[in-house]
Design a protein around this motif. Structure first.
Motif, PDB file in Angstrom:
ATOM      1  N   ASP A   1      38.662 -51.124  37.897  1.00  0.00           N
ATOM      2  CA  ASP A   1      38.564 -52.231  38.617  1.00  0.00           C
ATOM      3  C   ASP A   1      38.882 -52.220  40.177  1.00  0.00           C
ATOM      4  OD1 ASP A   1      38.817 -53.726  36.112  1.00  0.00           O
ATOM      5  OD2 ASP A   1      40.856 -53.469  36.108  1.00  0.00           O
ATOM      6  N   PRO A   2      37.957 -51.165  40.746  1.00  0.00           N
ATOM      7  CA  PRO A   2      37.945 -51.106  42.267  1.00  0.00           C
ATOM      8  C   PRO A   2      37.618 -52.138  42.925  1.00  0.00           C
ATOM      9  CG  PRO A   2      36.051 -50.108  41.495  1.00  0.00           C
ATOM     10  CD  PRO A   2      36.821 -50.675  39.977  1.00  0.00           C
ATOM     11  N   ASP A   3      38.247 -52.548  43.975  1.00  0.00           N
ATOM     12  CA  ASP A   3      38.126 -53.834  44.769  1.00  0.00           C
ATOM     13  C   ASP A   3      37.911 -53.679  46.479  1.00  0.00           C
ATOM     14  OD1 ASP A   3      40.547 -53.071  45.478  1.00  0.00           O
ATOM     15  OD2 ASP A   3      41.655 -54.837  44.429  1.00  0.00           O
ATOM     16  N   TRP A   4      37.200 -52.327  46.657  1.00  0.00           N
ATOM     17  CA  TRP A   4      36.923 -52.224  47.753  1.00  0.00           C
ATOM     18  C   TRP A   4      35.456 -51.553  47.610  1.00  0.00           C
ATOM     19  CZ3 TRP A   4      39.301 -52.251  52.580  1.00  0.00           C
ATOM     20  CH2 TRP A   4      40.753 -52.885  52.606  1.00  0.00           C
ATOM     21  N   ALA A   5      34.778 -51.334  48.942  1.00  0.00           N
ATOM     22  CA  ALA A   5      33.286 -50.907  48.494  1.00  0.00           C
ATOM     23  C   ALA A   5      33.067 -50.211  50.208  1.00  0.00           C
ATOM     24  CB  ALA A   5      32.247 -51.757  48.343  1.00  0.00           C
ATOM     25  N   SER A   6      32.013 -49.299  50.017  1.00  0.00           N
ATOM     26  CA  SER A   6      31.403 -48.501  51.315  1.00  0.00           C
ATOM     27  C   SER A   6      30.174 -49.482  51.751  1.00  0.00           C
ATOM     28  CB  SER A   6      31.330 -47.211  51.229  1.00  0.00           C
ATOM     29  OG  SER A   6      30.734 -46.741  52.221  1.00  0.00           O
ATOM     30  N   SER A   7      30.199 -49.970  52.678  1.00  0.00           N
ATOM     31  CA  SER A   7      28.867 -50.831  53.037  1.00  0.00           C
ATOM     32  C   SER A   7      27.987 -49.765  53.582  1.00  0.00           C
ATOM     33  CB  SER A   7      29.351 -51.891  54.245  1.00  0.00           C
ATOM     34  OG  SER A   7      29.752 -51.178  55.471  1.00  0.00           O
ATOM     35  N   THR A   8      28.405 -48.259  53.742  1.00  0.00           N
ATOM     36  CA  THR A   8      27.315 -47.745  54.393  1.00  0.00           C
ATOM     37  C   THR A   8      26.955 -46.465  53.075  1.00  0.00           C
ATOM     38  OG1 THR A   8      28.968 -46.360  55.024  1.00  0.00           O
ATOM     39  CG2 THR A   8      27.990 -47.779  56.759  1.00  0.00           C
ATOM     40  N   LEU A   9      27.497 -46.392  52.181  1.00  0.00           N
ATOM     41  CA  LEU A   9      27.323 -45.690  50.948  1.00  0.00           C
ATOM     42  C   LEU A   9      26.869 -46.173  49.982  1.00  0.00           C
ATOM     43  CD1 LEU A   9      30.458 -42.822  51.277  1.00  0.00           C
ATOM     44  CD2 LEU A   9      27.941 -42.360  52.034  1.00  0.00           C
TER      45      LEU A   9
ATOM     46  N   GLU B   1      30.680 -36.082  53.071  1.00  0.00           N
ATOM     47  CA  GLU B   1      30.842 -35.544  54.613  1.00  0.00           C
ATOM     48  C   GLU B   1      29.887 -34.296  54.736  1.00  0.00           C
ATOM     49  OE1 GLU B   1      34.035 -35.249  57.904  1.00  0.00           O
ATOM     50  OE2 GLU B   1      34.431 -34.311  56.167  1.00  0.00           O
ATOM     51  N   ARG B   2      30.352 -33.304  53.869  1.00  0.00           N
ATOM     52  CA  ARG B   2      29.646 -32.009  53.808  1.00  0.00           C
ATOM     53  C   ARG B   2      28.562 -31.906  52.749  1.00  0.00           C
ATOM     54  NH1 ARG B   2      35.153 -30.681  53.490  1.00  0.00           N
ATOM     55  NH2 ARG B   2      35.367 -30.121  51.377  1.00  0.00           N
ATOM     56  N   LYS B   3      28.476 -32.704  51.960  1.00  0.00           N
ATOM     57  CA  LYS B   3      27.177 -32.930  51.191  1.00  0.00           C
ATOM     58  C   LYS B   3      27.086 -31.520  50.334  1.00  0.00           C
ATOM     59  CE  LYS B   3      24.735 -36.278  53.925  1.00  0.00           C
ATOM     60  NZ  LYS B   3      23.561 -36.716  54.584  1.00  0.00           N
TER      61      LYS B   3
ATOM     62  N   PRO C   1      35.152 -42.320  59.488  1.00  0.00           N
ATOM     63  CA  PRO C   1      34.326 -43.478  59.659  1.00  0.00           C
ATOM     64  C   PRO C   1      32.700 -43.320  60.205  1.00  0.00           C
ATOM     65  CG  PRO C   1      35.770 -42.913  61.705  1.00  0.00           C
ATOM     66  CD  PRO C   1      36.225 -42.119  60.601  1.00  0.00           C
ATOM     67  N   SER C   2      32.267 -42.016  60.512  1.00  0.00           N
ATOM     68  CA  SER C   2      31.133 -41.708  60.829  1.00  0.00           C
ATOM     69  C   SER C   2      30.131 -41.665  59.408  1.00  0.00           C
ATOM     70  CB  SER C   2      30.986 -40.376  61.231  1.00  0.00           C
ATOM     71  OG  SER C   2      31.503 -39.246  60.714  1.00  0.00           O
ATOM     72  N   ILE C   3      30.809 -41.490  58.441  1.00  0.00           N
ATOM     73  CA  ILE C   3      30.036 -41.464  56.940  1.00  0.00           C
ATOM     74  C   ILE C   3      30.281 -42.916  56.384  1.00  0.00           C
ATOM     75  CG2 ILE C   3      29.837 -40.283  54.924  1.00  0.00           C
ATOM     76  CD1 ILE C   3      29.130 -38.531  57.344  1.00  0.00           C
TER      77      ILE C   3
END
Length: 380
Positions: free
Chosen positions: A31-39, A117-119, A55-57
């Motif tokens: 039940d995650p209730d956050w998300a990354s709008s860039t990933l 970040e490091r991929k 924050p750069s990622i």
């Protein structure tokens, strides 16, 4: 305007309800209730805090409390956990430890940074700092007698199949030289008192020896951890050529099933109960006077139910030893009974559950060979 906002929220909920997004993309928490709008990944509150530190990622927002515009919702719909995982987790080495939500902060943070970040896992055959079969560097090691952490040189070698450490940087002979197949490593930030604290254990003369280390860099200490797993994996591939990769993976480093204080009495069961720190490492139950002791004061083998082992709630009637904790449990073996008391009922039930999980598992041929560790190694 209000209609557009309602439309976006409805579309967001539809994406959020997809089966692929039901667990945190990074630690698997339900039940995650956050998300990354860039990933484009759905994550839990704890992992969102780690994302916020890069924050750069990654830009994170609450799915419940923040506004998501149409473009952001469409981005989530196009990506989601499955698509993003296919990109950032495409080539994870089988030996690499993927933490879950019960694991410590440094493991989860470096896992997230390694992915986004490091991929590290986006390309096949990528050279990784823990994958070339040798690692050398400085770790701060706790002294066995004085308790001080001092810098020590460590050397891990796949070719030699061992881990060494040296008391001086220019020393030619190591203080220890341990075969890789008898080593375990587990993160212990609370016990060691450092967020990057790592406990390395190994068998010496059929007894467990503990080494406590840390590094100022979270990345470096996690690299050491995965380097140990890498060397173990390749060593075991040679030692067990017909075993599958997953079977070998399951024999790599492992977390302890349970640790904590209990009181114990001696084999006559009339001695006063003494408070000791206990560690259950699969079938090895060890006790220590102090959690950071280098050697266990005693060990006992915990076998399977079909071989006469069981755990019972409470103490035998007529137990005579004096004890200050009143939530007892009894481990029954073919040779004797071991009596313990816990401070709380919760501790008692947790220990019983841990012992039960071990006792209910059938023993392997290798575990049969370890049965000699029973009462002889558990002195009063």
């Amino acid at each position: 305007m209000a209609g557009g906002k309602e439309r976006s929220m409805k579309a967001l909920k539809e994406v959020w309800r997809r089966a692929e997004n039901a667990l945190c993309a990074d630690c698997g928490k339900p039940d995650p209730d956050w998300a990354s709008s860039t990933l484009g990944v759905f994550i839990c509150l704890s992992c969102s805090g780690i994302h916020r530190n890069i924050p750069s990622i990654s830009k994170v927002k609450s799915l419940k409390m923040d506004h998501w515009d149409d473009a952001q919702v469409q981005f989530l719909a196009k990506h989601g956990n499955a698509v993003t995982k296919a990109t950032y987790e495409a080539h994870i080495p089988i030996y690499y430890y993927q933490p879950n939500y019960n694991d410590c902060q440094v493991l989860r943070e470096q896992w997230i940074r390694a992915k986004y970040e490091r991929k590290e896992f986006t390309e096949p055959g990528k050279q990784l700092p823990y994958s070339d079969g040798v690692k050398e560097g400085i770790l701060w090691k706790r002294g066995r007698d004085n308790g001080q952490f001092l810098p020590r040189k460590f050397l891990l070698s796949e070719r030699e199949g061992c881990l060494k450490y040296f008391t001086k940087h220019d020393a030619k002979e190591p203080k220890i030289n341990v075969k890789i197949d008898v080593i375990n490593a587990t993160f212990q930030p609370v016990k060691i008192g450092n967020p990057n604290g790592l406990q390395i254990t190994y068998l010496k003369d059929n007894k467990t020896r503990n080494i406590f280390v840390y590094h100022e860099s979270g990345k470096e200490v996690v690299d050491w951890f995965n380097a140990i797993r890498s060397v173990q994996f390749h060593y075991l591939k040679v030692a067990f050529p017909i075993a599958s990769d997953n079977e070998i993976k399951n024999r790599l480093t492992r977390n302890f099933l349970k640790e904590g204080y209990m009181e114990k009495t001696g084999p006559k069961q009339r001695e006063a109960f003494k408070k000791r720190w206990f560690t259950l490492d699969h079938r090895r139950l060890m006790y220590f006077k102090d959690p950071l002791d280098a050697f266990a004061k005693g060990e006992v083998f915990v076998g399977s139910r079909e071989n006469g082992y069981s755990v019972q709630k409470g103490l035998p009637s007529g137990t005579q030893g004096n004890f200050s904790w009143h939530y007892g449990l009894t481990i029954v073996t073919p040779d004797r009974e071991y009596l313990f008391t816990c401070e709380t009922e919760t501790d008692q039930l947790d220990w019983i559950a841990a012992f039960t999980s071990v006792i209910n598992q059938a023993m392997t041929p290798q575990e049969y060979a370890s049965k000699c560790l029973d009462a002889a190694l558990f002195p009063s």
